[in-house]
Design a protein around this motif. Structure first.
Motif, short mmCIF file in Angstrom:
data_model
loop_
_atom_site.label_atom_id
_atom_site.label_comp_id
_atom_site.label_asym_id
_atom_site.label_seq_id
_atom_site.Cartn_x
_atom_site.Cartn_y
_atom_site.Cartn_z
N ILE A 1 0.88 -1.17 0.00
CA ILE A 1 0.00 0.00 0.00
C ILE A 1 0.91 1.21 0.00
O ILE A 1 1.74 1.39 0.91
N VAL A 2 0.78 2.03 -1.04
CA VAL A 2 1.74 3.11 -1.30
C VAL A 2 1.01 4.44 -1.38
O VAL A 2 -0.07 4.54 -1.99
N LEU A 3 1.59 5.47 -0.77
CA LEU A 3 1.05 6.82 -0.85
C LEU A 3 1.94 7.66 -1.76
O LEU A 3 3.16 7.70 -1.59
N THR B 1 5.09 16.45 -5.08
CA THR B 1 6.48 16.05 -5.33
C THR B 1 6.58 14.90 -6.32
O THR B 1 7.66 14.64 -6.84
N ARG B 2 5.46 14.20 -6.55
CA ARG B 2 5.41 13.00 -7.39
C ARG B 2 6.29 11.88 -6.82
O ARG B 2 6.71 10.98 -7.55
N LYS B 3 6.51 11.89 -5.51
CA LYS B 3 7.27 10.84 -4.85
C LYS B 3 6.34 9.92 -4.09
O LYS B 3 5.27 10.33 -3.62
N SER B 4 6.75 8.67 -3.94
CA SER B 4 5.93 7.67 -3.25
C SER B 4 6.54 7.31 -1.90
O SER B 4 7.73 7.49 -1.65
N ARG B 5 5.66 6.81 -1.03
CA ARG B 5 6.09 6.33 0.28
C ARG B 5 5.34 5.06 0.61
O ARG B 5 4.11 5.00 0.49
N LEU B 6 6.06 4.03 1.02
CA LEU B 6 5.44 2.77 1.41
C LEU B 6 4.75 2.93 2.76
O LEU B 6 5.36 3.41 3.72
N LEU B 7 3.48 2.55 2.83
CA LEU B 7 2.75 2.57 4.09
C LEU B 7 2.80 1.22 4.79
O LEU B 7 3.06 1.14 5.99
N CYS B 8 2.52 0.16 4.04
CA CYS B 8 2.55 -1.17 4.63
C CYS B 8 2.56 -2.20 3.52
O CYS B 8 2.31 -1.90 2.35
N ARG B 9 2.83 -3.42 3.89
CA ARG B 9 2.80 -4.56 2.98
C ARG B 9 1.77 -5.55 3.54
O ARG B 9 1.82 -5.88 4.74
N VAL B 10 0.84 -6.01 2.71
CA VAL B 10 -0.23 -6.87 3.19
C VAL B 10 -0.33 -8.13 2.33
O VAL B 10 0.13 -8.15 1.18
#
Length: 368
Positions: A296-298, A303-312
């Motif tokens: 699950i990525v935000l 900025t057009r950058k991504s950040r990992l929230l969690c892995r499910v």
């Protein structure tokens, strides 16, 4: 009725709440529809969902306390949405129903004139006056609208795509401009060269909103799908899947007039992508190798950058896809995941306020 547990992601350290029950499947709706009430506290989910039929009971959950109540028995889990004025609109075969979640009053919105079942998912304008719908009629697919006040069902277009890919689906009315409907040319994305369509509701004039690039030999060069309107109605978001032969691949968007196309982010193997109501973010799930689940990525649209929230963990079939989406205030993310027993549960993660108040943004990694 449902168990509540706090889940900490081992990679990011972020915490989300899981709702579900051992031996049963609990899911949230499709990523293109709003399943939250306007207060961003109460959410409608599907409980005791049968994987074979995708039917179960619809429940309203208080995300703060976990208390729940049954809204509708024996209903397909993707057949409803919550309007901005707290009305649960849902289809039961050829009937469209409305349940006012504030008063409990339930009434008929409309009947499909020829008795054809309305297909999922539904869509609705921001002010709740018109629904986008589609159905199959004698082997043809019809894209249409429903006036929620009068119950008038309007057939806008029957696209009549050529065999073998004849399906037109995912009718989504523009949330701000009700004179515009999106629909998809459904099928194997490797072979569909005209996936994304727009039609004018008043004239029936249609256009291929996003022209996919071809390879030198004429083959499809862009495999695209999983579209969704932005809440301001100006953009249609979609995913260009990672196995497309032309670069770049990832989250994209096309303006509602088709004149502007933007690439957003390609840092992951994206699957479904949902813009936030405030226009700041996109939340997406990813396709990891079989057995490795989904991320699950935000994505920050500034900025057009991504950040990992969690892995499910996930299922490879519906209704076990994560399908992440936002609450109306853009502060909560909801998704479906599989627990250690492979039972489906609903996860809710709250995005923490930024440490830098002057930015008026939300940083999911920030801790006060």
């Amino acid at each position: 009725m449902l168990e509540i547990r706090a889940v900490t992601d081992l990679e990011t350290g972020l915490v989300y709440t899981g709702f579900g029950r051992k031996g049963s499947n609990t899911v949230h709706s499709y990523f293109t529809v709003m399943s939250w009430r306007a207060d961003s506290r109460f959410i409608l989910i599907g409980a005791d969902v049968d994987p074979a039929t995708m039917a179960g009971k619809i429940m309203e959950i208080d995300s703060a306390t976990g208390s729940a109540r049954v809204i509708q028995e024996d209903m397909l889990c993707y057949n409803g949405l919550v309007s901005a004025n707290d009305v649960f609109c849902y289809s039961t075969g050829a009937e469209l129903m409305a349940l006012d979640l504030r008063t409990g009053v339930r009434q008929l919105i409309a009947k499909q004139p020829k008795g054809c079942p309305f297909l999922e998912p539904l869509s609705i304008t921001n002010e709740g006056k018109r629904l986008g719908v589609y159905w199959e009629e004698a082997g043809r697919y019809a894209i249409g609208t429903v006036d929620t006040a009068t119950g008038e069902v309007q057939t806008v277009i029957c696209p009549d795509f050529a065999k073998p890919y004849t399906i037109a689906n995912h009718a989504m009315i523009n949330p701000v401009y009700p004179e515009q409907l999106f629909y998809a040319h459904e099928g194997n994305t490797e072979h569909i060269v005209d996936r994304i369509w727009s039609v004018a509701t008043e004239t029936g004039e249609a256009c291929n909103l996003y022209e996919q690039r071809r390879l030198p030999g004429g083959e499809n060069g862009e495999y695209v799908g999983h579209e969704m309107w932005s809440y301001d109605g100006e953009w249609l978001y979609f995913v260009k899947y990672s196995h497309s032969p032309t670069a770049p691949v990832g989250i994209c968007r096309v303006s509602r007039d088709g004149r502007s196309v933007e690439f957003i982010n390609g840092e992951h193997r994206y699957w479904h992508a949902c813009p936030s109501p405030d226009g700041r973010y996109v939340v997406a799930d990813t396709l990891l190798d079989e057995g490795e689940g989904s991320e699950i990525v935000l994505v920050d649209l500034a900025t057009r950058k991504s950040r990992l929230l969690c892995r499910v963990n996930r299922w490879n079939r519906h209704p076990g896809h994560p399908h992440p989406s936002f609450s109306p205030d853009s502060r909560k993310i909801v998704f479906t995941f599989a627990d250690e027993h492979r039972d489906l549960r609903v996860g809710i993660m709250e995005l923490a306020p930024s440490c830098r108040e002057e930015q008026h943004a939300y940083d999911p990694g920030c801790r006060r």
